[in-house]
Write a protein that holds these residues in place. Sequence first.
Motif, PDB file in Angstrom:
ATOM      1  N   GLN A   1       0.821  -1.201   0.000  1.00 27.09           N
ATOM      2  CA  GLN A   1       0.000   0.000   0.000  1.00 27.09           C
ATOM      3  C   GLN A   1       0.861   1.259   0.000  1.00 27.09           C
ATOM      4  N   LYS A   2       2.010   1.229   0.639  1.00 24.95           N
ATOM      5  CA  LYS A   2       2.886   2.394   0.692  1.00 24.95           C
ATOM      6  C   LYS A   2       3.573   2.644  -0.640  1.00 24.95           C
TER       7      LYS A   2
ATOM      8  N   GLY B   1       3.528   3.617  -4.094  1.00 24.85           N
ATOM      9  CA  GLY B   1       2.584   4.271  -4.985  1.00 24.85           C
ATOM     10  C   GLY B   1       2.882   4.036  -6.447  1.00 24.85           C
TER      11      GLY B   1
ATOM     12  N   SER C   1      -0.527  10.477  -5.813  1.00 24.28           N
ATOM     13  CA  SER C   1      -1.440   9.943  -4.802  1.00 24.28           C
ATOM     14  C   SER C   1      -1.057  10.418  -3.408  1.00 24.28           C
ATOM     15  N   ASP C   2       0.244  10.549  -3.144  1.00 24.63           N
ATOM     16  CA  ASP C   2       0.661  11.065  -1.840  1.00 24.63           C
ATOM     17  C   ASP C   2       0.204  12.511  -1.663  1.00 24.63           C
TER      18      ASP C   2
ATOM     19  N   GLU D   1      -3.526  12.559  -1.133  1.00 31.45           N
ATOM     20  CA  GLU D   1      -3.842  12.092   0.211  1.00 31.45           C
ATOM     21  C   GLU D   1      -3.581  13.197   1.237  1.00 31.45           C
TER      22      GLU D   1
ATOM     23  N   LEU E   1      -6.323  15.753   0.927  1.00 28.01           N
ATOM     24  CA  LEU E   1      -7.557  15.195   1.489  1.00 28.01           C
ATOM     25  C   LEU E   1      -7.542  15.280   3.009  1.00 28.01           C
ATOM     26  N   LYS E   2      -6.409  14.940   3.620  1.00 28.37           N
ATOM     27  CA  LYS E   2      -6.315  15.010   5.081  1.00 28.37           C
ATOM     28  C   LYS E   2      -6.422  16.450   5.574  1.00 28.37           C
TER      29      LYS E   2
ATOM     30  N   TYR F   1     -15.181  13.854   6.292  1.00 25.65           N
ATOM     31  CA  TYR F   1     -14.406  13.065   5.336  1.00 25.65           C
ATOM     32  C   TYR F   1     -15.114  12.997   3.988  1.00 25.65           C
TER      33      TYR F   1
END
Length: 109
Positions: A44-45, A47, A54-55, A58, A61-62, A77
């Motif tokens: 999963q880590k 990418g 994607s990082d 993410e 998003l956070k 969320y």
Amino acid sequence: MHSSVDFNTIISRAEGFFYTLADAAVAVDSAASTTISDTADAAQKNGGWFGFISDGMEFVLKVLKDGLSAVHVPYAYGFAIILLTIAVKVATLPLTKKQVIFFFSINFS
């Protein structure tokens, strides 16, 4: 001959079967599950080629979720996902416009 089928019994037995399968899946040996989770975390880590995208998404998003949570927005969320989607659409709008113009110039000229 008349045969009747009791669908409630069939559904009840199928439900019991699925619960049994779920219980069996949970009762996996802890050593095996640790190895599997370590492998899943490593996969999963990674990418891949576009991991930086994607990082970054993410991270955004956070930040959006934390910002919405700070102002007490319910379902922060979900709203953060919606806002990120809108931001990506706005960012790719020039490319989308160019693609649509190119598509129509080829197909309808």
